[in-house]
Write an enzyme that holds these catalytic residues in place. Structure first.
Site, PDB file in Angstrom:
ATOM      1  N   LYS A 129       0.822  -1.199   0.000  1.00  0.00           N
ATOM      2  CA  LYS A 129       0.000   0.000   0.000  1.00  0.00           C
ATOM      3  C   LYS A 129       0.868   1.266   0.000  1.00  0.00           C
ATOM      4  O   LYS A 129       0.562   2.246  -0.675  1.00  0.00           O
ATOM      5  CB  LYS A 129      -0.914   0.018   1.230  1.00  0.00           C
ATOM      6  N   LYS A 164      -8.790   1.487   4.151  1.00  0.00           N
ATOM      7  CA  LYS A 164      -8.322   0.099   4.089  1.00  0.00           C
ATOM      8  C   LYS A 164      -7.086  -0.086   4.961  1.00  0.00           C
ATOM      9  O   LYS A 164      -6.314   0.851   5.192  1.00  0.00           O
ATOM     10  CB  LYS A 164      -8.012  -0.302   2.644  1.00  0.00           C
ATOM     11  N   ARG A 214      -5.233  -4.963 -13.000  1.00  0.00           N
ATOM     12  CA  ARG A 214      -3.924  -5.456 -12.599  1.00  0.00           C
ATOM     13  C   ARG A 214      -3.015  -5.458 -13.827  1.00  0.00           C
ATOM     14  O   ARG A 214      -3.294  -6.106 -14.831  1.00  0.00           O
ATOM     15  CB  ARG A 214      -4.061  -6.867 -12.021  1.00  0.00           C
ATOM     16  N   ARG A 229     -10.577  -6.105 -13.145  1.00  0.00           N
ATOM     17  CA  ARG A 229     -11.386  -6.871 -12.194  1.00  0.00           C
ATOM     18  C   ARG A 229     -12.604  -6.034 -11.843  1.00  0.00           C
ATOM     19  O   ARG A 229     -12.515  -5.070 -11.105  1.00  0.00           O
ATOM     20  CB  ARG A 229     -10.542  -7.223 -10.972  1.00  0.00           C
ATOM     21  N   ARG A 237     -15.295  -3.271  -4.467  1.00  0.00           N
ATOM     22  CA  ARG A 237     -14.044  -4.018  -4.568  1.00  0.00           C
ATOM     23  C   ARG A 237     -14.063  -4.863  -5.836  1.00  0.00           C
ATOM     24  O   ARG A 237     -14.961  -5.672  -6.036  1.00  0.00           O
ATOM     25  CB  ARG A 237     -13.851  -4.918  -3.345  1.00  0.00           C
ATOM     26  N   ASP A 277      -1.845  -2.039  -9.461  1.00  0.00           N
ATOM     27  CA  ASP A 277      -3.301  -1.947  -9.456  1.00  0.00           C
ATOM     28  C   ASP A 277      -3.686  -0.540  -9.869  1.00  0.00           C
ATOM     29  O   ASP A 277      -3.257   0.444  -9.252  1.00  0.00           O
ATOM     30  CB  ASP A 277      -3.855  -2.271  -8.071  1.00  0.00           C
ATOM     31  N   GLU A 285      -2.163   0.597  -5.780  1.00  0.00           N
ATOM     32  CA  GLU A 285      -1.234  -0.246  -5.037  1.00  0.00           C
ATOM     33  C   GLU A 285      -0.165  -0.764  -5.996  1.00  0.00           C
ATOM     34  O   GLU A 285      -0.369  -0.812  -7.212  1.00  0.00           O
ATOM     35  CB  GLU A 285      -1.940  -1.454  -4.403  1.00  0.00           C
ATOM     36  N   ASN A 287       1.919  -4.292  -6.028  1.00  0.00           N
ATOM     37  CA  ASN A 287       2.026  -5.597  -5.384  1.00  0.00           C
ATOM     38  C   ASN A 287       3.363  -6.249  -5.696  1.00  0.00           C
ATOM     39  O   ASN A 287       3.732  -6.401  -6.865  1.00  0.00           O
ATOM     40  CB  ASN A 287       0.897  -6.510  -5.852  1.00  0.00           C
TER      41      ASN A 287
END
Length: 320
Positions: A129, A164, A214, A229, A237, A277, A285, A287
């Site tokens: 994050k 979050k 992603r 997504r 979400r 993301d 984000e 990852n």
């Protein structure tokens, strides 16, 4: 190609419990096996240090493209990690104390010549994050705080806000608080553990309805397709684990621009497999622990992302 069969270890969640149809780690193992490389299986608990030597209780592993029988393990045996050429660190978050301890143990293996993907220093440095926060040109307004008054002031300024935790995955613990502030106090109290834990607040991005995309980078280079997504009805979400639907699409000019902003830092840290993301025009984000969505993109677009990573691993070993 390598002159000999490489020895590849993987640290992952229990392989018997993975989702066969979508697991990225399994796809990486298939790709390594297709090259004739030797596979070795470990869970986080199997790592240990003996007189300063990185060790693991590992088992020879074979993998199959069979939904009823996708793996076979040999006998577990304590062996030095230095007997391996590569360790894929694919343990899913949360990045808790045990994850951090395991990463430190893998750092001993790195010092003994093992290639760890992703590198341990990057795993320890790059909170998924917080890592993105250095690229302010790519972000919506964001604060990280644990104090109630800071988080309330941000919500008052921004209106629609996403709250979050800093160590979650798969969309867990994400709350959307609208301009009216309904349940704001309860959300802040729960996520911060009454002011004891830092959390993130971001301005809500309406484009989430078109998907949280992603984008995968292999050795700093983007795969030309991302996985959008798309949230299910009534959700904010897009995570597949939260019921989102995955649709592969070509990267946009804006996506490539975002990649160029982060690429120099990703390359400098030696990160070999990364997932950005992106919602709308913004990175939310970065990852680095166990990026996913490989299977969905490959199935929809005919790519072979695991092979790209295996090629990158071979190049990195040749440069060592």
């Amino acid at each position: 190609m390598a002159e000999r069969a490489l020895n590849i270890g993987i640290v992952m969640d229990p392989i018997a419990d993975i989702a066969y149809k979508k697991d990225t780690s399994l796809a990486l193992l298939w790709a390594a096996r297709k090259r004739g490389w030797n596979l070795y299986y470990m869970e986080q608990k199997h790592l240990f240090l003996n007189q300063g030597v990185a060790m693991a209780t590992m088992a020879p592993l074979d993998v199959f493209e069979d939904a009823n029988r996708w793996f076979e393990l040999g006998e577990f045996e304590a062996r030095p990690l230095a007997e391996l050429d590569v360790v894929l660190m694919r343990k899913d978050p949360p990045v808790d104390h045990e994850f951090i301890n395991a990463t430190h143990l893998l750092g001993f293996a790195e010092r003994e010549g093992v290639l760890v993907v992703n590198p341990t220093q990057a795993l320890l440095t790059c909170n998924e994050k917080l890592f993105a926060q250095q690229f302010t040109q790519c972000l919506v307004p964001t604060v990280v705080a644990c104090e109630d008054h800071v988080l309330r002031a941000f919500h008052a300024e921004q209106g629609d806000t996403i709250f979050k935790p800093l160590d979650g995955m798969g969309g867990s613990g994400i709350f959307h608080v609208g301009p009216e502030g309904r349940n704001l106090g309860a959300v802040i109290e729960q996520l911060t553990l009454r002011g004891q834990r830092q959390i993130m607040a971001q301005r809500y991005i309406p484009e989430i309805s078109q998907g949280d995309t992603r984008i995968l980078l292999v050795d700093g280079e983007p795969v030309p397709y991302g996985l959008a997504r798309i949230p299910s009805a009534g959700e904010v979400r897009g995570n597949l684990a939260a019921g989102g639907r995955g649709v592969a699409r070509e990267l946009t000019d804006r996506d490539y621009w975002l990649v160029e902003q982060v690429k120099p830092v990703i390359k400098s840290l030696g990160l070999m497999f990364v997932g950005l993301d992106v919602i709308g025009d913004y990175i939310t984000e970065i990852n680095v622990t166990s990026p996913t969505c490989v299977r969905e993109i490959d199935a929809q677009k005919g790519t072979d992302i695991p092979a790209l990573l295996m090629d990158a691993i071979e190049r990195r070993l040749q440069q060592a």
